[in-house]
Design an enzyme around this catalytic site. Structure first.
Site, PDB file in Angstrom:
ATOM      1  N   TYR A 156       0.738  -0.958  -0.161  1.00 56.67           N
ATOM      2  CA  TYR A 156      -0.161  -0.143  -0.098  1.00 56.67           C
ATOM      3  C   TYR A 156       0.874   1.233  -0.147  1.00 56.67           C
ATOM      4  CZ  TYR A 156      -3.907   3.087   1.385  1.00 56.67           C
ATOM      5  OH  TYR A 156      -4.924   4.000   1.063  1.00 56.67           O
ATOM      6  N   LYS A 160       0.986   3.960  -3.122  1.00 59.35           N
ATOM      7  CA  LYS A 160       0.666   5.646  -2.893  1.00 59.35           C
ATOM      8  C   LYS A 160       1.660   6.259  -3.172  1.00 59.35           C
ATOM      9  CE  LYS A 160      -3.510   4.365  -1.909  1.00 59.35           C
ATOM     10  NZ  LYS A 160      -4.950   4.976  -2.886  1.00 59.35           N
ATOM     11  N   ILE A 189      -9.974   7.780   6.992  1.00 59.91           N
ATOM     12  CA  ILE A 189     -11.172   8.240   6.722  1.00 59.91           C
ATOM     13  C   ILE A 189     -12.250   7.287   6.953  1.00 59.91           C
ATOM     14  CG2 ILE A 189     -12.705   9.445   4.906  1.00 59.91           C
ATOM     15  CD1 ILE A 189     -10.119  10.985   5.526  1.00 59.91           C
ATOM     16  N   THR A 191     -14.777   5.046   6.261  1.00 57.33           N
ATOM     17  CA  THR A 191     -15.292   4.562   5.166  1.00 57.33           C
ATOM     18  C   THR A 191     -15.463   2.986   5.445  1.00 57.33           C
ATOM     19  OG1 THR A 191     -13.392   3.996   3.967  1.00 57.33           O
ATOM     20  CG2 THR A 191     -14.184   6.220   3.658  1.00 57.33           C
TER      21      THR A 191
END
Ligand code: NAP
Length: 251
Positions: A156, A160, A189, A191
């Site tokens: 990840y 990114k 965030i 989500t």
């Protein structure tokens, strides 16, 4: 409010979380939105939410790790709405949690294919489409982990960081062609991406404590920046990385 009447936007991963908020805000500001995802149910729900609020949107199933899906997605936007002005390349996954020496090869390839290659594949077809109508604005959703490390998330973090670099490169290449390309780095965030953490209260409290502001972000707080970066108000902004992180990177 922004004046996006007559503009057309693509949002990937728009069936959930940040992508859904971005799609809703583009539509609220007058753009026609191509909502794309692999989650057809989520995508249909985003279109319904937009239409119920009086906006215009259409769903297209595309797996961003498949270049032909990305080509077909852009073609769908051109066939349906005749042009492409904005793209928010947002689709992404968290991937497995393991240190580099234990990370599975399949897990690595999956995250790189979706989170990094997917952004390239989308831009590969979005840029020629935007050139046809004299320019546009691309916003790639990176992460705070496009700037710093996070143990047990090597794929990840690498993907990114790659998105931030790819964004800068495309920005320089197309600056004179009126295409601006920027990336955004959200911190944590609220989500469905974080749903795996929700069962572990201690872990969640530890993550919240990483943010000086003392809470997680909301998808709309990321989407607002996407709107500004897409708009002419950001006409001198390209190749930039903006954190939306409650102070995470400032520590
Ligand atoms: P989310 O709620 O899980 O939404 C992501 C959407 O992308 C889901 O509908 C997902 O479908 C879809 N998707 C997964 N793989 C795809 C593929 N190959 N092609 C097309 N769509 C695909 O995640 P989110 O939190 O809104 O994250 C959106 C972006 O923000 C991601 O790039 C993520 O890395 C980034 N971000 C998120 C956070 C955070 O804390 N939430 C922080 C920093 C950056 P499924 O539901 O079927 O998987």
């Amino acid at each position: 409010m922004y004046e996006f009447n007559g503009k057309v936007a693509i949002v990937t991963g728009a069936g959930s979380g940040i992508g859904r908020s971005v799609a809703q805000l583009y539509a609220q500001n007058g753009a026609k939105v191509v909502v794309s995802d692999v989650n057809d149910e989520g995508g249909a729900e985003t279109v319904r939410l937009i239409e119920d609020a009086g906006g215009e949107a259409a769903y297209f199933h595309a797996d961003v790790s498949n270049p032909s899906d990305c080509e077909a997605l852009v073609q769908f936007a051109l066939n349906r709405y005749g042009r492409l002005d904005f793209a928010c390349n947002n689709a992404g996954i968290g991937g497995e949690s393991n240190p580099t020496g234990n990370y599975s090869i399949e897990g690595w390839n999956k995250v790189i294919n979706i989170n990094l290659n997917g952004v390239f594949y989308c831009m590969r077809y979005e840029i020629p489409a935007m050139l046809q109508n004299g320019g546009g604005s691309i916003v790639n959703i990176a992460s705070i982990l496009g700037q710093v490390s996070f143990a047990n998330a090597p794929a990840y973090v690498a993907a990114k960081h790659g998105v931030v670099g790819l964004t800068r490169n495309a920005a320089v290449e197309y600056a004179k062609s009126n295409i601006r390309v920027n990336s955004i780095g959200p911190a944590f965030i609220k989500t469905p991406l974080l749903s795996v953490l929700e069962s572990d209260e201690n872990l969640m409290n530890m993550i919240i404590a990483l943010h000086p502001i003392g809470r997680l972000g909301q998808p709309e707080e990321v989407a607002e920046l996407v709107m500004w970066l897409s708009s002419d108000k950001a006409s001198f902004v390209t190749g930039s990385y903006y954190a939306v992180d409650g102070g995470y990177l400032a520590q």
